[in-house]
Design an enzyme around this catalytic site. Structure first.
Site, PDB file in Angstrom:
ATOM      1  CB  THR A  49      -0.825  -0.003   1.306  1.00  0.00           C
ATOM      2  OG1 THR A  49      -1.650  -1.133   1.278  1.00  0.00           O
ATOM      3  CG2 THR A  49      -1.644   1.222   1.489  1.00  0.00           C
ATOM      4  CG  ASP A  65      -2.705   2.335  -2.726  1.00  0.00           C
ATOM      5  OD1 ASP A  65      -2.639   2.306  -1.483  1.00  0.00           O
ATOM      6  OD2 ASP A  65      -2.493   1.339  -3.427  1.00  0.00           O
ATOM      7  NE  ARG A  67      -2.231  -2.245  -8.178  1.00  0.00           N
ATOM      8  CZ  ARG A  67      -1.300  -2.107  -9.122  1.00  0.00           C
ATOM      9  NH1 ARG A  67      -0.042  -2.436  -8.880  1.00  0.00           N
ATOM     10  NH2 ARG A  67      -1.627  -1.623 -10.305  1.00  0.00           N
ATOM     11  CE  LYS A  81      -5.000  -0.359  -0.397  1.00  0.00           C
ATOM     12  NZ  LYS A  81      -3.648  -0.319  -0.967  1.00  0.00           N
ATOM     13  N   GLY A  95      -0.821  -3.580   5.176  1.00  0.00           N
ATOM     14  CA  GLY A  95      -0.429  -4.887   5.704  1.00  0.00           C
ATOM     15  C   GLY A  95      -1.436  -5.943   5.288  1.00  0.00           C
ATOM     16  CB  SER A 178       4.994  -1.527  -0.324  1.00  0.00           C
ATOM     17  OG  SER A 178       3.801  -1.267  -1.029  1.00  0.00           O
ATOM     18  CG  ASP A 215       4.901   0.434  -3.935  1.00  0.00           C
ATOM     19  OD1 ASP A 215       5.715  -0.505  -4.071  1.00  0.00           O
ATOM     20  OD2 ASP A 215       3.925   0.391  -3.172  1.00  0.00           O
ATOM     21  CB  SER A 218       0.737   1.625  -4.259  1.00  0.00           C
ATOM     22  OG  SER A 218       1.501   1.327  -3.126  1.00  0.00           O
TER      23      SER A 218
END
Lengths: 284, 201
Positions: A49, A65, A67, A81, A95, A178, A215, A218
């Site tokens: 994330t 984000d 995803r 999220k 996580g 991440s 990233d 994400s």
């Protein structure tokens, strides 16, 4: 902490009550046996994330984000999220998806019960923080939730990060997940004290987009949540920088393309047949 | 998830929803049965499909039926799809550190006959979708076909053809799933169950 009324545990199903064992471990021994025999463990849904937040002149802006991944596969292209904690507190989660969802739900319901017991006084962000970190610390990092907690209470705006092992930071701007490095680079370059709401929203949206594009864990859209003294503004899909790039081909199959061996109408179970009911009146 | 094999898809249409599964049950590379259904009826407008370890799929389907029966006794009504999804999520997360090896797919019509589908991982992380949900050993190839064949507002017949093509072509690239498929099309007026002809190799 253990307060039970009859058989209803007030602290919430899986939570906060240190005496009871909240998780059922019946299958753990069986599972480690069949894993030793060579069965591959199925993977958990993760939110690799980018989540972040920033404090501005009179509030907090949270961003995330959308995803969710399962290994290398994108499992959900538009997941949520930014989780509800209280009307004045929200929390971004990174996580293992089930852990962030369950942990924030548990604290949300514990705070709701707490408000019932305190004349409906507005919940404080540090109360939520303490509940979250003591739960996470108890599980020594095995409940893998990395959180950005933001809210506005009697003491003003607050922003915290909570790590899976239970430590926390109080910061003017914070990133997690991440994509945290990509997002932090935008914050380090563009953060100012006492920003306006618009400046803060743009900074957070830019930080999330930096995660989305740099990233791999994400992606998809940007969600924002702005919390002030007046209330919250939840901007779901505030920006959608990744629309489907190809037009839908609109495939259609002619009726009867799929080979059918048997087709039956199932008997409905919930339909009540009234026997001996009066016959319907027809005519006059 | 590759011990017994299997595939499940749920798809939405306009005031209808459909859920499909393949029919194979295996123990690794040995096929045990070719008439093994992985979709269960909770009530007339709510179905749950399970993929994963067969023993856990059976245990879970029985526990779901048990919990729904208790709910009906207490409430004198059926569960809403969202309520049932939250129940399933809780039952799975309760075993966070010793999970059932099963991924549920829930498909149903709500009180306004609007479709509701959601997938879940084995510890209960919900992923509600407005289009389709896949699970099982061939989830990658199922994702591919569903992503290109699904379109919004399909009627029950179109939904059946689309879902039928998705499950049959999807499982053909998976050694551990296939041997035909079963589809349940749920509409406000009734449920149609169809058994599909598939490859037998």
């Amino acid at each position: 902490m253990s307060s039970s009324y009859g058989d209803i545990n007030v602290s919430g199903g899986i939570g906060l009550d240190s005496e009871s064992a909240p998780f059922n471990l019946e299958l753990a021994r069986r599972n480690s046996m069949i894993e030793r025999q060579g069965m591959k463990l199925p993977r958990y849904l993760k939110t690799g994330t980018t989540i972040c937040g920033v404090v501005y002149a009179n509030g907090v802006v949270l961003g995330a984000d959308t995803r969710s991944t399962n290994g290398d596969t994108v499992a959900d292209k538009n997941c949520e999220k930014i989780h509800y904690i209280a009307p004045n507190i929200y929390c971004c989660g990174a996580g293992t998806a089930a852990d962030t969802e369950a942990t924030t739900n548990m604290v949300a319901s514990a705070l709701n019960m707490h408000r019932y017991g305190t004349n409906g006084r507005t919940s404080r962000v540090i109360t939520a923080l303490t509940m979250l970190k003591s739960h996470l610390f108890k599980y020594q990092g095995n409940v893998s939730a990395a959180l950005v907690l933001g809210g506005f209470d009697i003491n003003g705006p607050h922003l915290f990060t909570v790590y899976p092992h239970g430590s926390s930071d109080s910061l003017p701007y914070a990133t997690m997940g991440s994509g945290s490095l990509a997002a932090m680079s935008i914050f380090e370059a563009g953060y100012k004290e006492n920003m306006t709401k618009e400046e803060a929203m743009k900074l957070v949206a830019d930080a999330i987009k930096s995660g989305v594009f740099n990233d791999l864990g994400s992606g998809s859209n940007v969600d924002l949540c702005i919390i002030t003294k007046e209330g919250k503004e939840y901007l779901r899909n505030y920006e959608c920088p990744n629309p489907r790039p190809y037009a839908s081909q609109s495939f259609s199959f002619a009726k009867g393309t799929t080979p059918v061996l048997r087709s039956t109408m199932l008997t409905l179970k919930d339909v009540v047949v009234e026997e001996g009911a009066d016959a319907m009146e027809v005519g006059a | 998830m590759s011990y017994n094999g299997g595939a499940v898809i749920a798809m939405t249409g306009k005031e209808c929803v459909a859920i499909a599964c393949d029919l194979r049950l295996g123990i690794q590379n040995q096929t045990i049965a070719t008439d093994y259904r992985k979709v269960f009826r909770v009530h007339d407008k709510l179905f749950v499909g399970l993929s994963g370890l067969a023993t856990d799929m059976q245990t879970l389907s029985q526990r779901f039926a048990f919990r729904h029966n208790l709910y009906k006794l207490r409430e004198e009504r059926n569960m809403k799809p969202t309520t049932f999804a939250n129940l399933v999520s809780h039952m799975l997360y309760e075993r966070r550190f010793g999970p059932y090896y099963a991924e549920p797919v829930i498909a149903g019509l709500d009180e306004n006959n609007q479709p509701y589908i959601t997938g879940m991982d084995l510890i209960g992380a919900m992923a509600p979708a407005s289009d389709f949900v896949v699970a099982g050993s061939s989830s990658e190839s199922l994702f591919g076909v569903c992503e290109s064949f699904w379109k919004p507002d399909m009627d029950a017949e179109t939904l059946f053809e689309t879902l039928g093509q998705c499950i049959l072509t999807g499982v053909n690239r998976d050694c551990l799933a296939g041997w035909g498929a079963a589809i349940y099309i749920i509409t406000p007026t009734g449920i149609t169950a169809k058994t599909l002809k598939g490859r037998q190799d």
